[in-house]
Structure formats: structure tokens, C-alpha cells
Scaffold this motif. Structure first.
Motif: not given
Length: 164
Positions: A121-131, A134-139, A153-156
């Protein structure tokens, strides 16, 4: 950079690193003193999971907790999902692939444990981690409970057994 397993002697440094890594977001959390007190005990995650430590030139520059399938975790995660918690990188060490290496090591451990999916789980606040995730195919899967006023949000990620 060297990745290794956590040792109890790392506790103070890991706990300080967690607060340092999150301090850039202090104004986003509605109660930074309470939130920072919670994350300042990151080393306690070693009681229920595996903490992976990243070293660069002999200094601890990153850490993450891996909680395997059916280990104690937040109730919004399915029990069979391995998860990573508290991926932290020292501000001075950012941009050197530390976070990615720690995340990849968590995925490798999930494959070792025979998992089919991996969550975080992460936040859109995390401007480096979240992208990066996503590049690692977490949705994005679903909303997670807010943490002191910050949406999460929960990402899988479905795991490819070919890399096991």
C-alpha cells in the motif's frame, strides 16, 4: 550496493532512517508527531517479518520489511499475499536504485515462498515510489484506510513463476 538481512544491532539506524525518509511529507500528515512516532519503530517489523537492509559504502541507506504469506499484516491485505512495508531510502542515497533493489528482493522472497501475487500500500503523495511500483507492474486494486489524513491505495502485482 549490498543487500543483507537485518541484525538487531541495526534497530536504531533503521528507525532513524524511517523518520528521515518520511520527513519530506511531514506537512501532509495531519498529526506528524503521532505518525513519526509510529514509523520510528520500523525495526519492530522484524518480529513478524524479514527486514532487508541496503548498504552503500558500509552505511545503511535503505530498508524494507517483507511479510510473507500468512504472516501478521493489516486486515485489508489478504492473508496469502506477501507484502512489503515501509520501504525507506536515505534522502542522500536516492537516485541510486536502492528502492528498486529492495523491492525486487521482496519479490524474490515472495517467489521463494511460492506466492502468486504480491501486495503493498502506498499513496499518490509518494511521487517517486508510486511510479516505480507502477513500472514494476503493480496495479491499483482498492482504497486503503487513510493514514493521518493521507489517502492510500492497495496495489497488487501478479508474480511470474518463470522468474522463480
Amino acid at each position: 550496493m549490498n543487500l543483507r538481512n537485518y541484525h538487531p544491532g541495526d534497530a536504531r539506524r533503521i528507525d532513524e532512517l524511517a523518520v528521515s525518509a518520511f520527513s519530506q511529507f511531514r506537512d501532509a500528515y495531519t498529526d506528524w508527531p503521532v505518525f513519526s512516532a509510529k514509523i520510528s519503530t520500523m525495526s519492530d517489523l522484524s518480529e513478524t517479518g524479514e527486514i532487508i537492509v541496503a548498504e552503500l559504502a558500509g552505511d545503511i541507506v535503505g530498508a524494507v520489511a517483507y511479510l510473507g504469506p500468512f504472516k501478521q499484516k493489516a486486515p485489508f491485505f489478504r492473508p496469502e499475499w506477501p507484502v512489503m512495508r515501509m520501504l525507506v531510502v536515505a534522502p542522500a542515497a536516492r537516485g541510486h536504485g536502492v528502492g528498486r533493489a529492495l523491492a525486487e528482493e521482496c519479490l524474490a522472497r515472495a517467489r521463494r515462498d511460492g506466492a502468486r501475487s504480491f501486495a503493498l500500500h502506498t499513496s499518490e503523495l509518494m511521487k517517486v515510489a508510486l511510479p516505480m511500483y507502477q513500472r514494476m507492474d503493480f496495479t491499483w486494486l482498492a482504497a486503503a484506510p487513510d493514514i493521518h489524513g493521507v489517502s492510500y491505495g492497495i496495489y497488487l502485482k501478479e508474480l511470474d513463476k518463470a522468474h522463480a
